[in-house]
Design a protein around this motif. Sequence first.
Motif, PDB file in Angstrom:
ATOM      1  N   VAL A   1      12.982 -32.928  12.170  1.00  0.00           N
ATOM      2  CA  VAL A   1      11.849 -33.261  11.313  1.00  0.00           C
ATOM      3  C   VAL A   1      11.440 -34.691  11.646  1.00  0.00           C
ATOM      4  CG1 VAL A   1      11.060 -33.554   8.944  1.00  0.00           C
ATOM      5  CG2 VAL A   1      12.694 -31.749   9.499  1.00  0.00           C
ATOM      6  N   PRO A   2      10.203 -34.900  12.055  1.00  0.00           N
ATOM      7  CA  PRO A   2       9.758 -36.262  12.376  1.00  0.00           C
ATOM      8  C   PRO A   2       9.796 -37.167  11.148  1.00  0.00           C
ATOM      9  CG  PRO A   2       8.143 -34.622  13.086  1.00  0.00           C
ATOM     10  CD  PRO A   2       9.178 -33.910  12.295  1.00  0.00           C
ATOM     11  N   ALA A   3      10.072 -38.435  11.374  1.00  0.00           N
ATOM     12  CA  ALA A   3      10.150 -39.395  10.274  1.00  0.00           C
ATOM     13  C   ALA A   3       8.830 -39.491   9.521  1.00  0.00           C
ATOM     14  CB  ALA A   3      10.563 -40.756  10.798  1.00  0.00           C
ATOM     15  N   SER A   4       7.712 -39.306  10.223  1.00  0.00           N
ATOM     16  CA  SER A   4       6.409 -39.398   9.559  1.00  0.00           C
ATOM     17  C   SER A   4       6.206 -38.286   8.534  1.00  0.00           C
ATOM     18  CB  SER A   4       5.279 -39.357  10.592  1.00  0.00           C
ATOM     19  OG  SER A   4       5.309 -38.129  11.297  1.00  0.00           O
ATOM     20  N   GLU A   5       6.888 -37.152   8.708  1.00  0.00           N
ATOM     21  CA  GLU A   5       6.800 -36.071   7.723  1.00  0.00           C
ATOM     22  C   GLU A   5       7.823 -36.232   6.613  1.00  0.00           C
ATOM     23  OE1 GLU A   5       6.889 -32.186   9.411  1.00  0.00           O
ATOM     24  OE2 GLU A   5       5.412 -32.687  10.951  1.00  0.00           O
ATOM     25  N   ALA A   6       8.945 -36.863   6.891  1.00  0.00           N
ATOM     26  CA  ALA A   6      10.002 -37.016   5.892  1.00  0.00           C
ATOM     27  C   ALA A   6       9.768 -38.223   4.987  1.00  0.00           C
ATOM     28  CB  ALA A   6      11.351 -37.149   6.585  1.00  0.00           C
ATOM     29  N   LEU A   7       9.064 -39.231   5.471  1.00  0.00           N
ATOM     30  CA  LEU A   7       8.874 -40.464   4.708  1.00  0.00           C
ATOM     31  C   LEU A   7       8.174 -40.261   3.366  1.00  0.00           C
ATOM     32  CD1 LEU A   7       9.446 -43.463   4.778  1.00  0.00           C
ATOM     33  CD2 LEU A   7       7.219 -43.792   5.865  1.00  0.00           C
ATOM     34  N   PRO A   8       7.096 -39.487   3.268  1.00  0.00           N
ATOM     35  CA  PRO A   8       6.481 -39.294   1.943  1.00  0.00           C
ATOM     36  C   PRO A   8       7.429 -38.638   0.932  1.00  0.00           C
ATOM     37  CG  PRO A   8       4.979 -38.581   3.666  1.00  0.00           C
ATOM     38  CD  PRO A   8       6.280 -38.877   4.321  1.00  0.00           C
ATOM     39  N   TRP A   9       8.248 -37.711   1.392  1.00  0.00           N
ATOM     40  CA  TRP A   9       9.211 -37.070   0.486  1.00  0.00           C
ATOM     41  C   TRP A   9      10.267 -38.071   0.030  1.00  0.00           C
ATOM     42  CZ3 TRP A   9       8.391 -32.532  -1.670  1.00  0.00           C
ATOM     43  CH2 TRP A   9       7.481 -31.669  -1.076  1.00  0.00           C
ATOM     44  N   LEU A  10      10.721 -38.916   0.940  1.00  0.00           N
ATOM     45  CA  LEU A  10      11.723 -39.921   0.590  1.00  0.00           C
ATOM     46  C   LEU A  10      11.164 -40.935  -0.396  1.00  0.00           C
ATOM     47  CD1 LEU A  10      14.509 -41.142   1.038  1.00  0.00           C
ATOM     48  CD2 LEU A  10      13.551 -42.406   2.961  1.00  0.00           C
ATOM     49  N   VAL A  11       9.955 -41.404  -0.148  1.00  0.00           N
ATOM     50  CA  VAL A  11       9.325 -42.368  -1.048  1.00  0.00           C
ATOM     51  C   VAL A  11       9.104 -41.740  -2.427  1.00  0.00           C
ATOM     52  CG1 VAL A  11       7.211 -43.690  -1.463  1.00  0.00           C
ATOM     53  CG2 VAL A  11       8.271 -43.711   0.798  1.00  0.00           C
ATOM     54  N   SER A  12       8.647 -40.502  -2.466  1.00  0.00           N
ATOM     55  CA  SER A  12       8.438 -39.814  -3.750  1.00  0.00           C
ATOM     56  C   SER A  12       9.743 -39.657  -4.510  1.00  0.00           C
ATOM     57  CB  SER A  12       7.817 -38.443  -3.521  1.00  0.00           C
ATOM     58  OG  SER A  12       6.575 -38.567  -2.891  1.00  0.00           O
TER      59      SER A  12
END
Length: 72
Positions: free
Chosen positions: A17-28
């Motif tokens: 999973v690219p970091a650009s796709e995982a980052l919004p979930w992590l921030v949320s």
Amino acid sequence: MSSGVAAAKGRATAVAVPASEALPWLVSAVVVGLVLYYLIGIDQGAASLFGDSSMIHELVHDARHFLGFPCH
């Protein structure tokens, strides 16, 4: 059916999973966690961000004691 085919069907594969796709979930998840931490652990009613009412404090009162936060 040979044992090699049966073993291959039950094997899990990793998905990158690219970091650009995982980052919004992590921030949320972090934002939701911090809001819950504030509401359960820090909000005391008198010094509340939501006014002078102690409604939130009373709603999470038992959870505060269960989680070990000091209350009164």
